[in-house]
Design an enzyme around this catalytic site. Structure first.
Site, PDB file in Angstrom:
ATOM      1  N   ASN A   9      20.458  54.817 -31.040  1.00 45.15           N
ATOM      2  CA  ASN A   9      21.190  55.733 -31.921  1.00 45.15           C
ATOM      3  C   ASN A   9      21.909  56.781 -31.097  1.00 45.15           C
ATOM      4  OD1 ASN A   9      20.620  54.850 -34.638  1.00 45.15           O
ATOM      5  ND2 ASN A   9      18.478  55.268 -34.121  1.00 45.15           N
ATOM      6  N   LYS A  13      24.732  56.878 -24.674  1.00 44.40           N
ATOM      7  CA  LYS A  13      24.219  55.677 -24.003  1.00 44.40           C
ATOM      8  C   LYS A  13      25.122  54.484 -24.303  1.00 44.40           C
ATOM      9  CE  LYS A  13      19.159  56.415 -24.190  1.00 44.40           C
ATOM     10  NZ  LYS A  13      17.927  55.791 -24.730  1.00 44.40           N
ATOM     11  N   ASP A  69      14.952  52.966 -22.745  1.00 42.54           N
ATOM     12  CA  ASP A  69      14.203  54.214 -22.826  1.00 42.54           C
ATOM     13  C   ASP A  69      14.292  54.882 -21.464  1.00 42.54           C
ATOM     14  OD1 ASP A  69      12.798  55.618 -24.979  1.00 42.54           O
ATOM     15  OD2 ASP A  69      11.219  55.805 -23.487  1.00 42.54           O
ATOM     16  N   THR A  70      14.633  56.158 -21.490  1.00 41.91           N
ATOM     17  CA  THR A  70      14.920  56.868 -20.245  1.00 41.91           C
ATOM     18  C   THR A  70      14.143  58.165 -20.183  1.00 41.91           C
ATOM     19  OG1 THR A  70      17.144  55.928 -20.094  1.00 41.91           O
ATOM     20  CG2 THR A  70      16.781  57.996 -18.933  1.00 41.91           C
ATOM     21  N   PHE A 148      25.633  64.014 -20.915  1.00 42.25           N
ATOM     22  CA  PHE A 148      24.766  64.456 -22.003  1.00 42.25           C
ATOM     23  C   PHE A 148      23.375  64.758 -21.442  1.00 42.25           C
ATOM     24  CE2 PHE A 148      21.955  60.744 -22.822  1.00 42.25           C
ATOM     25  CZ  PHE A 148      22.552  59.813 -21.988  1.00 42.25           C
ATOM     26  N   TYR A 150      20.236  65.922 -19.755  1.00 41.81           N
ATOM     27  CA  TYR A 150      19.940  66.762 -18.593  1.00 41.81           C
ATOM     28  C   TYR A 150      21.015  66.625 -17.500  1.00 41.81           C
ATOM     29  CZ  TYR A 150      15.307  66.965 -20.793  1.00 41.81           C
ATOM     30  OH  TYR A 150      14.264  67.155 -21.681  1.00 41.81           O
ATOM     31  N   ASP A 151      22.121  65.978 -17.789  1.00 42.10           N
ATOM     32  CA  ASP A 151      23.156  65.767 -16.760  1.00 42.10           C
ATOM     33  C   ASP A 151      23.606  67.053 -16.068  1.00 42.10           C
ATOM     34  OD1 ASP A 151      23.216  63.024 -16.866  1.00 42.10           O
ATOM     35  OD2 ASP A 151      24.958  62.894 -18.193  1.00 42.10           O
ATOM     36  N   LYS A 171      29.566  58.845 -12.422  1.00 43.80           N
ATOM     37  CA  LYS A 171      28.137  58.790 -12.770  1.00 43.80           C
ATOM     38  C   LYS A 171      27.639  57.344 -12.689  1.00 43.80           C
ATOM     39  CE  LYS A 171      24.747  59.637 -16.447  1.00 43.80           C
ATOM     40  NZ  LYS A 171      24.447  60.058 -17.815  1.00 43.80           N
ATOM     41  N   HIS A 176      20.811  55.671 -13.039  1.00 43.38           N
ATOM     42  CA  HIS A 176      19.631  54.933 -13.471  1.00 43.38           C
ATOM     43  C   HIS A 176      20.004  53.845 -14.485  1.00 43.38           C
ATOM     44  CE1 HIS A 176      20.761  58.531 -15.540  1.00 43.38           C
ATOM     45  NE2 HIS A 176      20.110  58.197 -16.639  1.00 43.38           N
TER      46      HIS A 176
HETATM   47  P1  ITT Z   1      17.660  56.009 -28.412  1.00 49.07           P
HETATM   48  O1  ITT Z   1      16.150  56.032 -28.355  1.00 49.07           O
HETATM   49  O2  ITT Z   1      18.194  55.887 -29.787  1.00 49.07           O
HETATM   50  O3  ITT Z   1      18.256  55.016 -27.442  1.00 49.07           O
HETATM   51  P2  ITT Z   1      17.384  58.683 -27.321  1.00 49.07           P
HETATM   52  O4  ITT Z   1      18.352  59.801 -27.014  1.00 49.07           O
HETATM   53  O5  ITT Z   1      16.237  59.023 -28.239  1.00 49.07           O
HETATM   54  O6  ITT Z   1      18.204  57.436 -27.884  1.00 49.07           O
HETATM   55  P3  ITT Z   1      15.497  58.257 -25.200  1.00 49.07           P
HETATM   56  O7  ITT Z   1      14.339  58.154 -26.127  1.00 49.07           O
HETATM   57  O8  ITT Z   1      15.596  57.288 -24.070  1.00 49.07           O
HETATM   58  O9  ITT Z   1      16.873  58.132 -25.959  1.00 49.07           O
HETATM   59  O10 ITT Z   1      15.537  59.780 -24.742  1.00 49.07           O
HETATM   60  C1  ITT Z   1      15.770  60.135 -23.497  1.00 49.07           C
HETATM   61  C2  ITT Z   1      16.298  61.545 -23.419  1.00 49.07           C
HETATM   62  O11 ITT Z   1      16.498  61.742 -22.018  1.00 49.07           O
HETATM   63  C3  ITT Z   1      17.683  61.738 -24.070  1.00 49.07           C
HETATM   64  O12 ITT Z   1      17.600  62.260 -25.364  1.00 49.07           O
HETATM   65  C4  ITT Z   1      18.334  62.723 -23.102  1.00 49.07           C
HETATM   66  O13 ITT Z   1      17.916  64.034 -23.362  1.00 49.07           O
HETATM   67  C5  ITT Z   1      17.756  62.303 -21.776  1.00 49.07           C
HETATM   68  N1  ITT Z   1      18.605  61.303 -21.087  1.00 49.07           N
HETATM   69  C6  ITT Z   1      18.587  59.947 -21.223  1.00 49.07           C
HETATM   70  N2  ITT Z   1      19.523  59.383 -20.450  1.00 49.07           N
HETATM   71  C7  ITT Z   1      20.148  60.395 -19.824  1.00 49.07           C
HETATM   72  C8  ITT Z   1      21.223  60.471 -18.918  1.00 49.07           C
HETATM   73  O14 ITT Z   1      21.855  59.381 -18.501  1.00 49.07           O
HETATM   74  N3  ITT Z   1      21.605  61.671 -18.494  1.00 49.07           N
HETATM   75  C9  ITT Z   1      20.976  62.790 -18.896  1.00 49.07           C
HETATM   76  N4  ITT Z   1      19.973  62.825 -19.777  1.00 49.07           N
HETATM   77  C10 ITT Z   1      19.551  61.628 -20.237  1.00 49.07           C
END
Ligand code: ITT
Length: 193
Positions: A9, A13, A69-70, A148, A150-151, A171, A176
């Site tokens: 969502n 991403k 998931d990141t 977006f 923590y970038d 980027k 990652h």
């Molecule tokens: P979906 O689960 O719907 O894919 P989400 O935003 O909830 O979206 P995550 O659960 O993976 O995704 O949350 C990871 C958080 O980490 C995300 O909300 C950002 O705050 C941060 N994040 C993830 N990828 C990032 C990136 O490439 N650069 C900076 N911050 C990132």
């Protein structure tokens, strides 16, 4: 052309993944396939959450898909915010989460951190995991307006700018997400060409 659904969502991403996708693949969004259910994320690990999101969607549609998931893992905080990155101070409020992290690290000199992405792929009913990591450090204040999450406070070790001071293509050189997704693409190309 291979079609595959990206179970997310998060518009940022989706944009990053689409910018990394070769022309022979088409990435469908959840709205492209009219899927509007809330997707749970209850696992204590990135691997578990990536699988949970992909399985939730696949169980209901049978479509080939992947989920990302990141987490941002800070050494001096024992890996926090990690799997809680999206809701560290406040659910999906990027600014509050970033400020909270900077405040926690106010007196910390060891700024080492890494972004880690885990992608869970479900294709032809089989599951696969791909990981991408970028090492770097946390700045003392936000810099830049792109990207977006923590970038604005993360500098990859290969550069001197934060991800938010880079274009999307810049980027992508280090990220990652690019590192995990290129493994997925290599796997699909090797398996289905
Ligand atoms: P979906 O689960 O719907 O894919 P989400 O935003 O909830 O979206 P995550 O659960 O993976 O995704 O949350 C990871 C958080 O980490 C995300 O909300 C950002 O705050 C941060 N994040 C993830 N990828 C990032 C990136 O490439 N650069 C900076 N911050 C990132």
């Amino acid at each position: 052309m291979e079609q595959i659904v990206f179970v997310t969502n998060n518009e940022h991403k989706l944009k990053e993944i689409r910018s990394l996708t070769p022309r022979t693949f088409r990435i469908l969004s959840l709205s492209d396939v009219n899927f509007h259910q809330d997707i749970p994320e209850t696992s204590p690990t990135l691997e578990g959450n990536a699988l949970e999101k992909a399985r939730f969607f696949h169980d209901r549609t049978g479509l080939n898909c992947f989920a990302d998931d990141t987490g941002l893992e800070v050494d001096a905080l024992g890996g926090l915010p990690g799997v809680n990155s999206a809701r560290f101070a406040s659910d999906h409020d990027y600014y509050k989460n970033m400020v909270h992290l900077l405040e926690l690290m106010n007196n910390i000199d060891n700024r080492k951190a890494r972004f880690r992405t885990v992608i869970a792929l479900i294709i032809n009913d089989k599951e696969y995991l791909f990981e991408g990591i970028v090492n770097g450090h946390i700045t003392r204040e936000p810099r830049g307006n792109n990207g977006f999450g923590y970038d604005p406070i993360f500098i990859p070790e290969e550069d001197t700018r934060t991800f938010a001071q880079m274009t999307l293509q810049e980027k992508n050189q280090y990220s990652h997400r690019q590192r995990a997704f290129s493994k997925l693409i290599d796997f699909l190309q090797a398996s289905f060409s």
